[in-house]
Design a protein around this motif. Structure first.
Motif, PDB file in Angstrom:
ATOM      1  N   GLY A  18     -14.446  14.875  41.679  1.00 52.23           N
ATOM      2  CA  GLY A  18     -15.390  15.706  42.232  1.00 52.23           C
ATOM      3  C   GLY A  18     -14.921  17.263  42.421  1.00 52.23           C
ATOM      4  N   ILE A  19     -15.791  17.911  42.186  1.00 50.05           N
ATOM      5  CA  ILE A  19     -15.586  19.533  42.039  1.00 50.05           C
ATOM      6  C   ILE A  19     -15.414  20.054  43.431  1.00 50.05           C
ATOM      7  CG2 ILE A  19     -16.221  21.746  41.207  1.00 50.05           C
ATOM      8  CD1 ILE A  19     -17.925  19.969  39.199  1.00 50.05           C
ATOM      9  N   LEU A  20     -14.078  20.806  43.844  1.00 49.00           N
ATOM     10  CA  LEU A  20     -13.819  21.629  44.938  1.00 49.00           C
ATOM     11  C   LEU A  20     -13.403  22.804  44.544  1.00 49.00           C
ATOM     12  CD1 LEU A  20     -13.921  21.018  48.100  1.00 49.00           C
ATOM     13  CD2 LEU A  20     -11.613  20.674  47.759  1.00 49.00           C
ATOM     14  N   ASN A  21     -14.402  23.757  44.555  1.00 48.74           N
ATOM     15  CA  ASN A  21     -14.180  25.082  44.368  1.00 48.74           C
ATOM     16  C   ASN A  21     -14.013  25.910  45.473  1.00 48.74           C
ATOM     17  OD1 ASN A  21     -14.570  25.046  41.540  1.00 48.74           O
ATOM     18  ND2 ASN A  21     -16.668  25.385  41.667  1.00 48.74           N
ATOM     19  N   VAL A  22     -12.643  26.623  45.610  1.00 50.65           N
ATOM     20  CA  VAL A  22     -12.386  27.464  46.913  1.00 50.65           C
ATOM     21  C   VAL A  22     -12.100  28.872  46.393  1.00 50.65           C
ATOM     22  CG1 VAL A  22     -11.269  25.669  48.087  1.00 50.65           C
ATOM     23  CG2 VAL A  22      -9.851  26.655  46.544  1.00 50.65           C
ATOM     24  N   ILE A  56      -9.459  20.775  42.614  1.00 51.31           N
ATOM     25  CA  ILE A  56      -9.440  21.817  43.201  1.00 51.31           C
ATOM     26  C   ILE A  56      -9.455  23.097  42.112  1.00 51.31           C
ATOM     27  CG2 ILE A  56      -8.224  23.293  45.357  1.00 51.31           C
ATOM     28  CD1 ILE A  56      -7.029  20.906  45.939  1.00 51.31           C
ATOM     29  N   GLY A  57     -10.154  23.941  42.315  1.00 48.22           N
ATOM     30  CA  GLY A  57     -10.067  25.027  41.519  1.00 48.22           C
ATOM     31  C   GLY A  57     -10.223  26.607  42.324  1.00 48.22           C
ATOM     32  N   GLY A  58      -9.312  27.240  42.139  1.00 48.04           N
ATOM     33  CA  GLY A  58      -9.076  28.795  43.028  1.00 48.04           C
ATOM     34  C   GLY A  58      -9.331  29.813  42.144  1.00 48.04           C
ATOM     35  N   GLU A  59      -9.970  29.608  40.878  1.00 43.16           N
ATOM     36  CA  GLU A  59     -10.330  30.738  39.976  1.00 43.16           C
ATOM     37  C   GLU A  59     -11.650  30.563  39.240  1.00 43.16           C
ATOM     38  OE1 GLU A  59      -8.845  33.958  36.727  1.00 43.16           O
ATOM     39  OE2 GLU A  59      -7.827  32.138  36.793  1.00 43.16           O
ATOM     40  N   SER A  60     -12.736  31.147  39.411  1.00 36.22           N
ATOM     41  CA  SER A  60     -13.888  30.748  38.646  1.00 36.22           C
ATOM     42  C   SER A  60     -13.483  30.970  37.181  1.00 36.22           C
ATOM     43  CB  SER A  60     -15.022  31.783  39.120  1.00 36.22           C
ATOM     44  OG  SER A  60     -16.196  31.452  38.348  1.00 36.22           O
ATOM     45  N   THR A  61     -14.109  29.959  36.423  1.00 39.13           N
ATOM     46  CA  THR A  61     -14.039  29.996  34.922  1.00 39.13           C
ATOM     47  C   THR A  61     -15.476  30.261  34.286  1.00 39.13           C
ATOM     48  OG1 THR A  61     -13.982  27.808  34.785  1.00 39.13           O
ATOM     49  CG2 THR A  61     -11.854  28.880  34.534  1.00 39.13           C
ATOM     50  N   SER A  86      -1.760  15.404  53.030  1.00 36.31           N
ATOM     51  CA  SER A  86      -1.335  14.676  54.245  1.00 36.31           C
ATOM     52  C   SER A  86      -2.336  13.995  55.080  1.00 36.31           C
ATOM     53  CB  SER A  86      -0.894  16.058  55.113  1.00 36.31           C
ATOM     54  OG  SER A  86      -1.921  16.737  55.631  1.00 36.31           O
ATOM     55  N   ARG A  87      -3.554  13.961  54.605  1.00 38.12           N
ATOM     56  CA  ARG A  87      -4.732  13.504  55.463  1.00 38.12           C
ATOM     57  C   ARG A  87      -5.234  12.191  54.630  1.00 38.12           C
ATOM     58  NH1 ARG A  87      -4.751  18.665  57.046  1.00 38.12           N
ATOM     59  NH2 ARG A  87      -5.597  19.377  58.836  1.00 38.12           N
ATOM     60  N   PHE A  88      -5.232  12.226  53.311  1.00 37.74           N
ATOM     61  CA  PHE A  88      -5.957  11.475  52.574  1.00 37.74           C
ATOM     62  C   PHE A  88      -5.105  10.603  51.480  1.00 37.74           C
ATOM     63  CE2 PHE A  88      -9.113  14.998  53.285  1.00 37.74           C
ATOM     64  CZ  PHE A  88      -9.982  14.050  54.685  1.00 37.74           C
ATOM     65  N   ASP A  89      -5.502   9.360  50.983  1.00 36.55           N
ATOM     66  CA  ASP A  89      -4.767   8.860  50.109  1.00 36.55           C
ATOM     67  C   ASP A  89      -5.920   8.884  48.928  1.00 36.55           C
ATOM     68  OD1 ASP A  89      -3.371   7.113  48.358  1.00 36.55           O
ATOM     69  OD2 ASP A  89      -3.994   5.401  49.147  1.00 36.55           O
ATOM     70  N   ILE A  90      -5.647  10.121  48.224  1.00 35.95           N
ATOM     71  CA  ILE A  90      -6.701  10.176  47.064  1.00 35.95           C
ATOM     72  C   ILE A  90      -5.758  11.062  45.880  1.00 35.95           C
ATOM     73  CG2 ILE A  90      -7.482  12.539  47.986  1.00 35.95           C
ATOM     74  CD1 ILE A  90      -9.671   9.654  46.226  1.00 35.95           C
ATOM     75  N   SER A  91      -6.149  10.879  44.693  1.00 37.95           N
ATOM     76  CA  SER A  91      -5.726  11.611  43.543  1.00 37.95           C
ATOM     77  C   SER A  91      -6.215  13.202  43.880  1.00 37.95           C
ATOM     78  CB  SER A  91      -5.733  11.220  42.425  1.00 37.95           C
ATOM     79  OG  SER A  91      -5.152   9.862  42.228  1.00 37.95           O
ATOM     80  N   VAL A  92      -5.311  14.267  43.607  1.00 42.06           N
ATOM     81  CA  VAL A  92      -5.850  15.450  43.340  1.00 42.06           C
ATOM     82  C   VAL A  92      -5.324  16.120  41.937  1.00 42.06           C
ATOM     83  CG1 VAL A  92      -5.654  17.737  44.747  1.00 42.06           C
ATOM     84  CG2 VAL A  92      -5.622  15.598  45.959  1.00 42.06           C
ATOM     85  N   SER A  93      -6.480  17.047  41.387  1.00 42.05           N
ATOM     86  CA  SER A  93      -6.078  17.441  40.233  1.00 42.05           C
ATOM     87  C   SER A  93      -6.286  19.124  40.800  1.00 42.05           C
ATOM     88  CB  SER A  93      -7.266  17.341  39.263  1.00 42.05           C
ATOM     89  OG  SER A  93      -7.345  18.301  38.532  1.00 42.05           O
ATOM     90  N   ILE A  94      -5.381  20.080  39.942  1.00 38.16           N
ATOM     91  CA  ILE A  94      -5.367  21.352  40.164  1.00 38.16           C
ATOM     92  C   ILE A  94      -6.095  21.971  38.853  1.00 38.16           C
ATOM     93  CG2 ILE A  94      -4.163  23.687  40.730  1.00 38.16           C
ATOM     94  CD1 ILE A  94      -4.555  21.747  43.406  1.00 38.16           C
ATOM     95  N   ASP A  95      -7.126  22.748  39.079  1.00 43.68           N
ATOM     96  CA  ASP A  95      -7.782  23.388  37.935  1.00 43.68           C
ATOM     97  C   ASP A  95      -7.199  24.714  37.790  1.00 43.68           C
ATOM     98  OD1 ASP A  95      -9.469  24.469  36.277  1.00 43.68           O
ATOM     99  OD2 ASP A  95     -11.220  23.686  37.157  1.00 43.68           O
ATOM    100  N   THR A  96      -6.054  24.896  36.953  1.00 43.59           N
ATOM    101  CA  THR A  96      -5.604  26.179  36.704  1.00 43.59           C
ATOM    102  C   THR A  96      -5.041  26.314  35.486  1.00 43.59           C
ATOM    103  OG1 THR A  96      -3.952  27.708  37.826  1.00 43.59           O
ATOM    104  CG2 THR A  96      -3.244  25.262  37.562  1.00 43.59           C
ATOM    105  N   SER A  97      -4.913  27.537  35.030  1.00 42.43           N
ATOM    106  CA  SER A  97      -3.997  27.941  33.672  1.00 42.43           C
ATOM    107  C   SER A  97      -2.763  28.662  33.885  1.00 42.43           C
ATOM    108  CB  SER A  97      -5.064  28.914  32.774  1.00 42.43           C
ATOM    109  OG  SER A  97      -6.423  28.017  32.478  1.00 42.43           O
ATOM    110  N   LYS A  98      -2.264  29.078  35.100  1.00 46.51           N
ATOM    111  CA  LYS A  98      -1.373  29.800  35.488  1.00 46.51           C
ATOM    112  C   LYS A  98       0.035  28.698  35.770  1.00 46.51           C
ATOM    113  CE  LYS A  98      -3.856  33.478  37.254  1.00 46.51           C
ATOM    114  NZ  LYS A  98      -5.420  32.909  37.390  1.00 46.51           N
ATOM    115  N   SER A  99       0.989  29.051  35.019  1.00 48.34           N
ATOM    116  CA  SER A  99       2.237  28.251  35.309  1.00 48.34           C
ATOM    117  C   SER A  99       2.831  28.354  36.639  1.00 48.34           C
ATOM    118  CB  SER A  99       3.225  28.750  34.155  1.00 48.34           C
ATOM    119  OG  SER A  99       3.857  30.227  34.452  1.00 48.34           O
ATOM    120  N   ALA A 100       2.746  29.560  37.228  1.00 47.17           N
ATOM    121  CA  ALA A 100       3.176  29.574  38.811  1.00 47.17           C
ATOM    122  C   ALA A 100       2.477  28.751  39.723  1.00 47.17           C
ATOM    123  CB  ALA A 100       3.211  31.006  39.151  1.00 47.17           C
ATOM    124  N   VAL A 101       0.871  28.541  39.500  1.00 51.59           N
ATOM    125  CA  VAL A 101       0.086  27.703  40.362  1.00 51.59           C
ATOM    126  C   VAL A 101       0.427  26.387  39.867  1.00 51.59           C
ATOM    127  CG1 VAL A 101      -2.114  27.427  40.990  1.00 51.59           C
ATOM    128  CG2 VAL A 101      -1.745  29.560  40.215  1.00 51.59           C
TER     129      VAL A 101
END
Length: 278
Positions: A18-22, A56-61, A86-101
């Protein structure tokens, strides 16, 4: 919750991401708390609707998108990652291309890194090598700002397969085991309309790389251009594209419309069960 690539064989089990853009333009009312609150409500709804992975994506591509600083991207995605974990038992992916992120995300429990640059940016291979997260390597010709200017290929399928083979080799040289990798041919990322439909029609050819495949076509312009419908009215097209991708061997479908996609895949899985039993 670990996203095991070993479990994603053939037709089952297909996972829904599921896509979650922030990004700031993702929430109409702006204000930080409101956006954060809305994001968590959306996560809860996606979980109720049967999502397997939250991306979760924090930068529009999107084509023409402006770049975001590492600091801003971390400020957008990490508090949300921590709250979800902390709230849910769900797998989370982070949509990023930056090493620090990536590094921050891994520290705070991300299960997966989804990188449109396929770990080509500075430091990314190193960060991932020091972890045990799953990584999705995506193919993109060019960069988001210019990728749709004039994409050209000798043969789109062969060129993408060659790219993936190079990236898999780079990962293995950094001791990132192949079993941690997922591949995404990158619909809409430096591809013409013809390229996108050629990729979908021949999606099964990517299976020769013997890794799980992710397909992300939800609401994209490849659907809008054919249907002549704006973003909000592409559900039927998105579901059709998802079904075709699953039938061609996709292991993960990345979507906005979780409930409807979960339903479609349930029906497909049921049909597959009977076709295999005959």
């Amino acid at each position: 919750m670990n996203i095991s690539t070993h479990a994603m064989s053939a037709f089952k089990p297909v996972k829904v991401m599921g896509i979650l853009n922030v990004t700031p333009d993702s929430f109409s009312d702006g204000g930080k708390f409101s956006s954060f609150d809305k994001a968590l409500t959306q996560v809860e709804l996606m979980i109720i609707n049967g999502v397997d992975i939250i991306d979760i994506g924090g930068e529009s591509t999107r084509p023409g998108a402006a770049e975001v600083s590492e600091k801003d991207e971390i400020a957008r995605v990490i508090p949300l990652l921590k709250a979800i974990k902390s709230r849910f038992d769900i797998s989370v992916s982070i949509d990023t291309s930056k090493s620090a992120v990536m590094s921050e995300a891994i520290t705070y429990g991300a299960d997966m890194i989804n990188d449109v640059r396929a770990l080509q940016n500075k430091g990314c291979l190193d960060v991932v090598a020091q972890s045990d997260v799953t990584v999705c390597l995506m193919h993109m010709q060019g960069m988001p700002r210019t990728m749709q200017a004039n994409p050209q290929y000798n043969d789109v399928i062969t060129d993408i397969i060659d790219f993936f083979q190079q990236r898999i080799t780079s990962c293995e040289q950094q001791a990132i085991d192949k079993s941690r990798l997922i591949l995404d041919p990158g619909f809409g990322f430096g591809k013409t309309l013809a390229h996108n439909y050629q990729m979908l029609a021949h999606f099964a050819e990517f299976k020769q790389l013997k890794l799980p495949l992710l397909a992300g076509m939800s609401r994209k312009s490849m659907l809008g251009d054919v249907l002549n419908r704006d973003v909000e009215h592409r559900l039927a097209g998105s579901l059709t594209a998802a079904i075709v991708a699953v039938q061609q061997g996709a292991s993960i479908i990345r979507v906005h419309d979780v409930a409807e996609t979960v339903d479609a895949i349930k029906v497909l899985t049921e049909v597959a069960q009977y076709s295999n039993n005959h």
